[in-house]
Scaffold this motif. Structure first.
Motif, PDB file in Angstrom:
ATOM      1  N   MET A 157       0.843  -1.194   0.000  1.00  0.00           N
ATOM      2  CA  MET A 157       0.000   0.000   0.000  1.00  0.00           C
ATOM      3  C   MET A 157       0.879   1.245   0.000  1.00  0.00           C
ATOM      4  O   MET A 157       0.642   2.192  -0.750  1.00  0.00           O
ATOM      5  CB  MET A 157      -0.893  -0.020   1.251  1.00  0.00           C
ATOM      6  CG  MET A 157      -1.824   1.153   1.387  1.00  0.00           C
ATOM      7  SD  MET A 157      -2.861   0.934   2.869  1.00  0.00           S
ATOM      8  CE  MET A 157      -3.896   2.379   2.738  1.00  0.00           C
ATOM      9  N   ASP A 178      -6.589  -1.486  -0.828  1.00  0.00           N
ATOM     10  CA  ASP A 178      -5.687  -2.002   0.215  1.00  0.00           C
ATOM     11  C   ASP A 178      -6.271  -1.727   1.591  1.00  0.00           C
ATOM     12  O   ASP A 178      -6.238  -2.572   2.488  1.00  0.00           O
ATOM     13  CB  ASP A 178      -4.320  -1.294   0.161  1.00  0.00           C
ATOM     14  CG  ASP A 178      -3.510  -1.635  -1.076  1.00  0.00           C
ATOM     15  OD1 ASP A 178      -3.652  -2.750  -1.600  1.00  0.00           O
ATOM     16  OD2 ASP A 178      -2.727  -0.768  -1.510  1.00  0.00           O
ATOM     17  N   TYR A 179      -6.785  -0.517   1.741  1.00  0.00           N
ATOM     18  CA  TYR A 179      -7.315  -0.087   3.027  1.00  0.00           C
ATOM     19  C   TYR A 179      -8.450  -1.011   3.455  1.00  0.00           C
ATOM     20  O   TYR A 179      -8.482  -1.515   4.580  1.00  0.00           O
ATOM     21  CB  TYR A 179      -7.788   1.361   2.897  1.00  0.00           C
ATOM     22  CG  TYR A 179      -8.422   1.919   4.142  1.00  0.00           C
ATOM     23  CD1 TYR A 179      -7.631   2.315   5.212  1.00  0.00           C
ATOM     24  CD2 TYR A 179      -9.806   2.057   4.239  1.00  0.00           C
ATOM     25  CE1 TYR A 179      -8.209   2.833   6.360  1.00  0.00           C
ATOM     26  CE2 TYR A 179     -10.386   2.577   5.379  1.00  0.00           C
ATOM     27  CZ  TYR A 179      -9.580   2.966   6.443  1.00  0.00           C
ATOM     28  OH  TYR A 179     -10.156   3.467   7.573  1.00  0.00           O
ATOM     29  N   LEU A 226      -5.106   1.996  -3.616  1.00  0.00           N
ATOM     30  CA  LEU A 226      -4.828   2.387  -2.230  1.00  0.00           C
ATOM     31  C   LEU A 226      -6.071   2.178  -1.365  1.00  0.00           C
ATOM     32  O   LEU A 226      -6.009   1.629  -0.263  1.00  0.00           O
ATOM     33  CB  LEU A 226      -4.401   3.859  -2.201  1.00  0.00           C
ATOM     34  CG  LEU A 226      -3.903   4.422  -0.878  1.00  0.00           C
ATOM     35  CD1 LEU A 226      -2.420   4.132  -0.704  1.00  0.00           C
ATOM     36  CD2 LEU A 226      -4.104   5.942  -0.816  1.00  0.00           C
TER      37      LEU A 226
END
Ligand code: HEC
Ligand code: HEC
Ligand code: HEC
Ligand code: HEC
Ligand code: HEC
Ligand code: HEC
Ligand code: HEC
Ligand code: HEC
Length: 413
Positions: A365, A396-397, A393
């Motif tokens: 990330m 990923d979070y 991103l």
């Protein structure tokens, strides 16, 4: 160096090395390594009596004494190219060797990835080496990759025309965590320059190369305002952003859990990893805005650059939250905090050697998707900024949150 000294040096070179010894190098190498001799013959060096022995010394002159040859470092170019060597030495490229070897992950890499020409140090060989580095490289075997100056104008043509093409940067500025080549080649800037290069567009049409923006006027001192990590000091006035950047610097091991500077921050300062003052940052930003102003209005350019700054702020917020999530798993002893991690935070600088899947995802990330978000914005590539950057991103979070929840669920069952 002045023209007079150059001429004197060349003259001495011709007198000292006997004409015969120079021909001997070339005559024999025309048979042994013909590609090297024909490249050298194309170079300006061959037209200026800069023969093999000027760079390689005359310690080797037959097949029995090859070990005595000198493998040149930038110090060998310096007497004739003082300006470029001095600029290079002040810039970020000169730190590349030290930076890669200072990483905790360096100890986990296979030897071939670190000793030069391959893997990390295949790219980071561009950095200057200390005498101790050179001795170590030699003791490990052959000891090539010392030159740095052959990274863009490659040996033995040493051609300025080659160095001016954006492809001269491609081998290293590519891939996972710094795909500047891919971002640039797909941007309108790159498309224009590449269509000019292949002759489709007029040879004088405006289309910036990497060098136009990063080495303007042939300046060999490369450096950007935000750098690779996209962090800097002092902290921003925006409180949320300051808190997020603190968390990121903690995960980089550069601030301790009390937000006090660590030894790592000191090392990072020494190898110029980030700008440590507003002035240092502004100098680089102004230099860049001036480069844009060759083709755009300054107002337009400043506004576009500010969008890159904004994307660092936005990415930092999502990133910091994910870091705190993993740190809370350490705190609650749900995953073991590796003994070699200095602090209560995951250590982003262990790269892909992070021990668990959730930590590895956090590494990706940061290094892949946070990088692409702001680098893509700065390099005018909408696809990298959004789909390869910000969108990944955010994914990923979500994944890190889900993994953490799963770990907590398993432990409480
Ligand atoms: C009689 C033939 C001969 C002469 C003369 C000669 N070389 Fe070589 N040189 C070789 C051979 C053979 C090699 C090894 C090539 C190989 O490994 O395939 C070599 C290797 C080299 C290397 C690479 C060393 C390495 O570690 O890979 C350099 C640089 C070099 N020579 C420069 C010179 C210079 C400069 C001169 C003149 C001062 C010179 N050579 C004269 C035959 C010669
Ligand atoms: C003894 C002096 C000398 C040494 C040592 C030397 N050069 Fe040069 N170099 C020259 C001269 C002379 C020129 C031609 C300058 C000109 O025509 O403007 C030149 C030209 C160049 C050019 C420009 C070529 C072009 O296409 O215009 C590059 C790049 C270059 N050298 C790189 C290097 C590198 C890298 C080293 C060290 C590995 C090195 N030189 C060592 C004297 C030297
Ligand atoms: C041999 C590999 C290699 C080549 C070729 C190369 N670079 Fe680099 N570059 C690096 C490495 C490695 C770093 C990181 C240096 C460090 O550790 O500080 C870097 C850093 C930079 C930076 C500094 C970014 C920052 O952190 O502020 C700029 C700008 C840059 N390169 C531009 C270029 C341009 C433009 C070219 C082509 C003309 C180029 N590079 C060619 C390897 C390379
Ligand atoms: C394909 C070439 C390449 C490989 C392989 C590579 N790097 Fe890099 N590295 C670069 C470039 C180019 C930069 C500068 C990127 C930027 O500024 O966006 C860089 C930047 C860095 C930086 C940041 C330096 C700074 O001052 O900001 C570190 C640290 C680093 N690399 C370490 C490593 C380590 C350790 C490895 C191996 C695990 C590695 N790199 C593998 C090309 C490479
Ligand atoms: C301007 C300086 C310069 C001149 C002149 C020069 N070399 Fe080199 N040579 C280099 C550099 C730089 C390297 C790369 C060193 C490294 O690995 O860091 C190199 C590497 C080599 C190597 C080993 C690497 C390989 O690719 O095999 C050989 C062999 C070699 N040179 C032969 C020659 C011969 C033969 C001549 C004359 C025709 C010559 N060189 C002239 C700078 C020079
Ligand atoms: C990151 C890529 C890169 C690296 C590394 C690099 N150069 Fe260059 N070099 C260039 C570019 C681009 C140019 C053409 C600049 C221009 O357009 O005037 C150039 C031009 C030159 C010239 C010709 C200058 C002129 O005005 O004719 C010399 C000499 C030179 N470089 C020497 C060196 C030396 C010595 C080193 C090592 C300290 C080095 N370069 C490292 C990219 C590089
Ligand atoms: C139109 C100008 C422009 C061109 C062309 C360009 N860059 Fe950049 N580059 C930028 C800007 C703007 C930044 C961000 C500067 C800052 O930190 O404020 C940047 C940043 C960088 C960085 C630091 C990390 C990052 O990506 O933010 C590297 C390394 C880099 N560029 C390399 C390259 C390479 C290699 C090329 C060609 C393949 C290239 N750039 C083409 C303008 C340009
Ligand atoms: C050598 C000239 C040149 C330089 C230098 C240059 N640009 Fe450009 N830029 C162009 C051209 C040409 C276009 C394509 C215009 C179009 O899309 O109609 C462009 C397009 C853009 C676009 C897309 C605009 C649109 O209409 O879609 C942005 C944003 C941009 N540039 C920003 C910058 C920034 C910021 C810098 C400095 C970091 C910079 N440029 C440096 C020539 C340049």
């Amino acid at each position: 160096m002045s023209k007079v000294t150059t001429i004197l040096l060349l003259f001495c070179g011709v007198i000292l090395g006997t004409a015969q010894a120079q021909n001997a190098c070339i005559d024999c190498h025309r048979l042994k390594t013909p590609g090297i001799v024909s490249d050298w013959e194309l170079s300006k060096h061959s037209r200026n009596a800069v023969t093999c022995d000027v760079c390689h010394g005359s310690g080797h002159s037959s097949t029995d004494d090859i070990a005595n040859v000198r493998i040149p470092t930038p110090a060998v170019c310096a007497p004739c190219h003082e300006t470029q060597v001095a600029q290079f030495t002040k810039g970020k490229h000169a730190d590349a060797w030290a930076a890669s070897n200072a990483m905790p992950t360096a100890h986990f890499q296979p030897m071939a990835m670190m000793s030069g020409m391959k893997g990390c140090n295949g790219c980071h060989k561009i950095g200057l080496k200390t005498e101790a580095d050179i001795r170590k490289l030699k003791s490990e075997g052959q000891g090539y990759g010392l030159a740095s100056c052959d990274a863009c104008h490659t040996r033995h043509a040493f051609s300025k025309t080659e160095a001016r093409q954006p492809q001269a940067c491609q081998t290293c500025h590519t891939g996972s965590d710094h795909p500047q080549w891919e971002m640039y080649a797909g941007s309108k800037h790159g498309v224009r320059a590449l269509l000019r290069q292949n002759g489709t567009l007029h040879e004088s049409i405006a289309g910036p190369t990497c060098q136009d923006c990063h080495m303007s006027k042939g300046n060999h001192e490369v450096r950007t305002a935000w750098g690779f990590f996209g962090v800097r000091l002092p902290m921003p006035k925006d409180e949320r952003w300051a808190a997020d950047r603190t968390t990121i610097l903690q995960a980089l091991g550069m601030l301790d859990p009390d937000a006090k500077p660590t030894e790592r921050l000191e090392t990072a300062g020494e190898i110029d990893v980030m700008r440590l003052s507003d002035d240092a940052w502004q100098i680089e930003r102004d230099r860049m805005t001036r480069a844009c102003a060759n083709c755009h209005s300054s107002r337009f350019a400043s506004g576009e650059l500010a969008k890159g700054d904004d994307m660092i702020r936005e990415a930092d917020h999502v990133m910091a939250d994910a870091i705190l999530e993993v740190a809370s798993l350490y705190r609650d002893k749900l995953i073991p905090r590796p003994g070699n991690y200095p602090y209560a935070f995951p250590d982003l600088l262990t790269f892909h050697n992070a021990p668990t899947e959730i930590e590895t995802r956090l590494f990706k990330m940061f290094f892949k998707h946070r990088m692409r978000t702001f680098m893509g914005t700065f390099h005018m590539n909408p696809d990298y900024a959004l789909w390869n950057g910000w969108s990944e991103l955010v994914e990923d979070y979500t994944a890190i949150k889900a993994m953490a929840e799963n770990i907590r669920f398993k432990q409480t069952k």
